[in-house]
Every structure is written in C-alpha cells, then in structure tokens.
Scaffold this active site. Sequence first.
Site, PDB file in Angstrom:
ATOM      1  N   GLU A  97      -1.667   8.910   8.223  1.00 16.76           N
ATOM      2  CA  GLU A  97      -0.238   8.542   8.260  1.00 16.76           C
ATOM      3  C   GLU A  97       0.490   9.310   9.366  1.00 16.76           C
ATOM      4  O   GLU A  97       1.444   8.818   9.944  1.00 16.76           O
ATOM      5  CB  GLU A  97       0.430   8.855   6.912  1.00 16.76           C
ATOM      6  CG  GLU A  97       0.085   7.887   5.805  1.00 16.76           C
ATOM      7  CD  GLU A  97       0.644   6.481   6.011  1.00 16.76           C
ATOM      8  OE1 GLU A  97       1.741   6.330   6.551  1.00 16.76           O
ATOM      9  OE2 GLU A  97      -0.065   5.523   5.637  1.00 16.76           O
ATOM     10  N   ASP A 121       0.882  -1.169   0.000  1.00 16.73           N
ATOM     11  CA  ASP A 121       0.000   0.000   0.000  1.00 16.73           C
ATOM     12  C   ASP A 121       0.921   1.220   0.000  1.00 16.73           C
ATOM     13  O   ASP A 121       2.141   1.089   0.160  1.00 16.73           O
ATOM     14  CB  ASP A 121      -0.898  -0.012   1.244  1.00 16.73           C
ATOM     15  CG  ASP A 121      -1.863   1.167   1.288  1.00 16.73           C
ATOM     16  OD1 ASP A 121      -2.286   1.634   0.220  1.00 16.73           O
ATOM     17  OD2 ASP A 121      -2.201   1.636   2.399  1.00 16.73           O
ATOM     18  N   SER A 122       0.337   2.400  -0.113  1.00 21.67           N
ATOM     19  CA  SER A 122       1.153   3.614  -0.052  1.00 21.67           C
ATOM     20  C   SER A 122       1.673   3.863   1.363  1.00 21.67           C
ATOM     21  O   SER A 122       2.609   4.630   1.545  1.00 21.67           O
ATOM     22  CB  SER A 122       0.302   4.811  -0.473  1.00 21.67           C
ATOM     23  OG  SER A 122      -0.757   4.969   0.452  1.00 21.67           O
ATOM     24  N   CYS A 142     -10.974   3.139   0.799  1.00 20.85           N
ATOM     25  CA  CYS A 142      -9.520   3.296   0.905  1.00 20.85           C
ATOM     26  C   CYS A 142      -9.128   2.522   2.158  1.00 20.85           C
ATOM     27  O   CYS A 142      -9.807   2.623   3.186  1.00 20.85           O
ATOM     28  CB  CYS A 142      -9.168   4.777   1.041  1.00 20.85           C
ATOM     29  SG  CYS A 142      -7.459   5.087   1.543  1.00 20.85           S
ATOM     30  N   THR A 143      -8.053   1.765   2.051  1.00 20.17           N
ATOM     31  CA  THR A 143      -7.710   0.878   3.174  1.00 20.17           C
ATOM     32  C   THR A 143      -7.229   1.643   4.412  1.00 20.17           C
ATOM     33  O   THR A 143      -7.106   1.068   5.488  1.00 20.17           O
ATOM     34  CB  THR A 143      -6.640  -0.142   2.744  1.00 20.17           C
ATOM     35  OG1 THR A 143      -5.530   0.566   2.162  1.00 20.17           O
ATOM     36  CG2 THR A 143      -7.207  -1.122   1.732  1.00 20.17           C
ATOM     37  N   HIS A 144      -6.969   2.939   4.259  1.00 19.12           N
ATOM     38  CA  HIS A 144      -6.626   3.750   5.436  1.00 19.12           C
ATOM     39  C   HIS A 144      -7.862   4.095   6.280  1.00 19.12           C
ATOM     40  O   HIS A 144      -7.751   4.343   7.477  1.00 19.12           O
ATOM     41  CB  HIS A 144      -5.999   5.086   5.001  1.00 19.12           C
ATOM     42  CG  HIS A 144      -4.561   5.007   4.613  1.00 19.12           C
ATOM     43  ND1 HIS A 144      -4.137   4.451   3.433  1.00 19.12           N
ATOM     44  CD2 HIS A 144      -3.434   5.418   5.264  1.00 19.12           C
ATOM     45  CE1 HIS A 144      -2.806   4.546   3.359  1.00 19.12           C
ATOM     46  NE2 HIS A 144      -2.363   5.117   4.458  1.00 19.12           N
ATOM     47  N   CYS A 160      -4.681  -1.800  -1.538  1.00 17.28           N
ATOM     48  CA  CYS A 160      -4.861  -0.382  -1.836  1.00 17.28           C
ATOM     49  C   CYS A 160      -5.844  -0.267  -2.990  1.00 17.28           C
ATOM     50  O   CYS A 160      -5.596  -0.817  -4.074  1.00 17.28           O
ATOM     51  CB  CYS A 160      -3.505   0.205  -2.225  1.00 17.28           C
ATOM     52  SG  CYS A 160      -3.575   1.898  -2.806  1.00 17.28           S
ATOM     53  N   ASN A 161      -6.947   0.415  -2.748  1.00 15.36           N
ATOM     54  CA  ASN A 161      -7.953   0.598  -3.801  1.00 15.36           C
ATOM     55  C   ASN A 161      -7.378   1.396  -4.968  1.00 15.36           C
ATOM     56  O   ASN A 161      -7.660   1.116  -6.131  1.00 15.36           O
ATOM     57  CB  ASN A 161      -9.163   1.361  -3.245  1.00 15.36           C
ATOM     58  CG  ASN A 161      -9.904   0.579  -2.186  1.00 15.36           C
ATOM     59  OD1 ASN A 161     -10.901  -0.056  -2.458  1.00 15.36           O
ATOM     60  ND2 ASN A 161      -9.414   0.615  -0.957  1.00 15.36           N
ATOM     61  N   THR A 162      -6.556   2.392  -4.644  1.00 20.81           N
ATOM     62  CA  THR A 162      -6.016   3.287  -5.662  1.00 20.81           C
ATOM     63  C   THR A 162      -5.072   2.534  -6.600  1.00 20.81           C
ATOM     64  O   THR A 162      -5.161   2.649  -7.827  1.00 20.81           O
ATOM     65  CB  THR A 162      -5.263   4.453  -4.978  1.00 20.81           C
ATOM     66  OG1 THR A 162      -6.091   4.986  -3.947  1.00 20.81           O
ATOM     67  CG2 THR A 162      -4.909   5.531  -5.964  1.00 20.81           C
ATOM     68  N   GLY A 211      -3.239   8.394  -3.927  1.00 20.19           N
ATOM     69  CA  GLY A 211      -4.528   8.891  -4.423  1.00 20.19           C
ATOM     70  C   GLY A 211      -4.458  10.229  -5.127  1.00 20.19           C
ATOM     71  O   GLY A 211      -5.403  10.662  -5.769  1.00 20.19           O
TER      72      GLY A 211
HETATM   73  N1  DGL Z   1      -4.760   3.130   1.039  1.00 20.48           N
HETATM   74  C1  DGL Z   1      -4.898   3.455  -0.317  1.00 20.48           C
HETATM   75  C2  DGL Z   1      -6.221   3.078  -0.902  1.00 20.48           C
HETATM   76  O1  DGL Z   1      -6.809   2.120  -0.471  1.00 20.48           O
HETATM   77  C3  DGL Z   1      -4.319   4.700  -0.900  1.00 20.48           C
HETATM   78  C4  DGL Z   1      -4.104   5.865  -0.083  1.00 20.48           C
HETATM   79  C5  DGL Z   1      -3.300   6.922  -0.770  1.00 20.48           C
HETATM   80  O2  DGL Z   1      -2.090   6.780  -0.764  1.00 20.48           O
HETATM   81  O3  DGL Z   1      -3.875   7.874  -1.316  1.00 20.48           O
HETATM   82  O4  DGL Z   1      -6.698   3.705  -1.801  1.00 20.48           O
END
Ligand code: DGL
Length: 264
Positions: free
Chosen positions: A152, A7-8, A184-186, A71-73, A40
């Site tokens: 983060e 992930d990011s 988003c996984t965050h 990570c969805n992105t 993102g």
């Molecule tokens: N956690 C990521 C997601 O699921 C990306 C977050 C990001 O870096 O913008 O999209």
Amino acid sequence: MKVGVFDSGLGGLTVVQAIANSLKGIEVFYIADTLFAPYGEKTKEQILKHSLDITNYLIKTHKIDALIVACNTATSAAIINLREEFPNLIVIGTEPGVKPAMQTTESKSIGVLATPATLSGEKYQKLLKDLSLEHEVMVYDQACKGLVEQIENGKVSHVDTHKMLTTWLEPMKEKSVDTIVLGCTHYPLVSDLIKEIMGANIKLIETGSAIARRLESLTSNNIKNKETRIKVFYTGEIKKDMINMILENWEDGGKIMVREVYEQ
Ligand code: DGL
C-alpha cells in the site's frame, strides 16, 4: 452491468484488471477500504461489519448487479453472511488457489502466502482438509504480516520488502516448493520480488482470471456496449501512483478514475 468490487486497499485492483481484460462494457465501482486496512490483522467481526457496510453502500448508491469480494480475507470472514443478507445479488468471492497449485506442482510441495486472518480462518482450514484427501502434496503456508502495508505504501521493490519475503521464502526453497499460491490479492504486485528470490521457474498461482471467468459465466448476456468504466473510491489514504502502476497494463482504454471518499 454494474459490478461492485471491494478490498482493504489496492490489491483488489489486480482482480479488476483481470475482469477488465476479459469483459467489455461493464461499469466497475471499486472500493479500497484503506482507512481500515489491513483486514488481515483484524477480527472476523470487524471485517464482517465493513463488508456488510460497503455492500450496502454499493447497492444503495451505485445500484450494483454483482459484487466481487476481491479479498481473500474478507471472503473468508464474510462471504456466507453476504450471500444470506443479499440473496438477489450475484456475489463472487476470492479463495486461495490451493487446488490449481496442487494440480500444477511437480515437486509435490507447494507454498501458500496469505494474511494471518485468511490462514487461521475456517474456510482455508476446511479447504486444506478437503484437498488433502485427494492430493498427496506438502503444503507450507506462511502468514505475511506487514506485507500489505509495504505494498500500500508503494514499497513493492523496497529492500525491506525483499528482506521480509526472503525470510518467508527461503524455508520454502529448502523444501523444494515449485508452486506458490498468492493467497492475497495484493501479492501479485510483488511477483517480481518473489521470482527473484525463488528463481524464474517458480509457478505463481493467482485468482483474478478465475474470478473473471466466473463473472462472465454468470452475467455475459447482460453486456451490451463496449466501453468499460472503472471508478475507484477509497476511505482513507491511497497512493495514486500505485493505482496508475496497476492500471497501466489494462488493455481497455475506456477507464474513468474518480476520487470520492466513502463515509462509513
Ligand atoms: N487483499 C486482501 C486479501 O486478499 C487483504 C489484505 C489485508 O488488508 O490484509 O486478503
């Protein structure tokens, strides 16, 4: 069984948590690409390059059997290319849970929170189009610019994070949204704030357990021993106390944390 996850940043650990809670005896190599976060707000080409580089690194250095794009992105930007480039690797992506949300909502009104890149990506647009043929549900999506940085930086209950979320969620409340997709996984890391703003009855849809089930269905025969090992690598800065906060809910005690810098 070696599973690479990336992930990011820290968000994908919410997916690893779901995996570790349901699968035993695997070895997880987690890459937080914090030097390049947030994904993102980057271009598709940039995200694709990082996704390919990280996957190559995980295959060459850690000999992974399966890859989870937590990570969805990055899934939106790179999953097709990753499957083409690595045909012998099991590749599992992450997609906003719009379908389960449409099946869950009683008010027929759902919200989707995701990054700008996920919402503008072809994959999400196609998903919405396909699902709108089957379900009569209003979808209110919101690009949450800046939210990943707040998380983060460990500001999961900070007043500014509360303000950002209030701005995005109040209009959803007015539209009787009863189910919100955490695209988003965050974002599961700010679930408490979302519930505070939307009310305790709001239903939140995340994808970690669906990914764990998918991995289990593709790999269960390979799992032999009981200990689960997790190694976390990161490319830039990372909040160590956030890692501990996310990991403390894990049922499995056999985790190993290692700091290593992945060089691009
Ligand atoms: N956690 C990521 C997601 O699921 C990306 C977050 C990001 O870096 O913008 O999209």
